[in-house]
Write a protein that holds these residues in place. Structure first.
Motif, PDB file in Angstrom:
ATOM      1  N   LEU A 178       0.813  -1.209   0.000  1.00  0.00           N
ATOM      2  CA  LEU A 178       0.000   0.000   0.000  1.00  0.00           C
ATOM      3  C   LEU A 178       0.852   1.266   0.000  1.00  0.00           C
ATOM      4  CD1 LEU A 178      -2.827  -1.032   2.471  1.00  0.00           C
ATOM      5  CD2 LEU A 178      -2.963  -0.841  -0.012  1.00  0.00           C
ATOM      6  N   LEU A 179       1.926   1.265   0.783  1.00  0.00           N
ATOM      7  CA  LEU A 179       2.778   2.462   0.858  1.00  0.00           C
ATOM      8  C   LEU A 179       3.601   2.649  -0.401  1.00  0.00           C
ATOM      9  CD1 LEU A 179       3.939   2.219   4.567  1.00  0.00           C
ATOM     10  CD2 LEU A 179       2.325   3.859   3.556  1.00  0.00           C
ATOM     11  N   ARG A 180       3.798   1.576  -1.157  1.00  0.00           N
ATOM     12  CA  ARG A 180       4.551   1.663  -2.407  1.00  0.00           C
ATOM     13  C   ARG A 180       3.865   2.617  -3.382  1.00  0.00           C
ATOM     14  NH1 ARG A 180       5.338  -3.165  -6.579  1.00  0.00           N
ATOM     15  NH2 ARG A 180       3.090  -2.932  -6.497  1.00  0.00           N
ATOM     16  N   GLY A 181       2.546   2.695  -3.332  1.00  0.00           N
ATOM     17  CA  GLY A 181       1.802   3.551  -4.247  1.00  0.00           C
ATOM     18  C   GLY A 181       1.980   5.033  -3.946  1.00  0.00           C
ATOM     19  N   TYR A 182       2.424   5.385  -2.740  1.00  0.00           N
ATOM     20  CA  TYR A 182       2.604   6.792  -2.382  1.00  0.00           C
ATOM     21  C   TYR A 182       3.993   7.313  -2.704  1.00  0.00           C
ATOM     22  CZ  TYR A 182      -1.784   6.358   0.113  1.00  0.00           C
ATOM     23  OH  TYR A 182      -3.088   6.149   0.427  1.00  0.00           O
TER      24      TYR A 182
END
Length: 50
Positions: A43-47
């Motif tokens: 999920l944090l990879r997308g930010y």
């Protein structure tokens, strides 16, 4: 009705090896933590700012 033969096989295997319910709970805890870390990373990879 859901098929729970996999769960019963795991319970039987842990009881057969003398691990008892503690071993199964430890496995569930480790899998849950690893899954949470992988989910957070995904999920944090997308930010990420390019």
């Amino acid at each position: 009705m859901p098929d729970i033969t996999g769960l019963t096989e795991v319970l039987a295997a842990t009881a057969k090896h003398g691990g008892g319910p503690g071993a199964l709970l430890r496995i569930i805890l480790v899998v849950g933590i690893v899954g949470a870390v992988l989910l957070a990373w995904f999920l944090l990879r997308g930010y990420k700012q390019d």
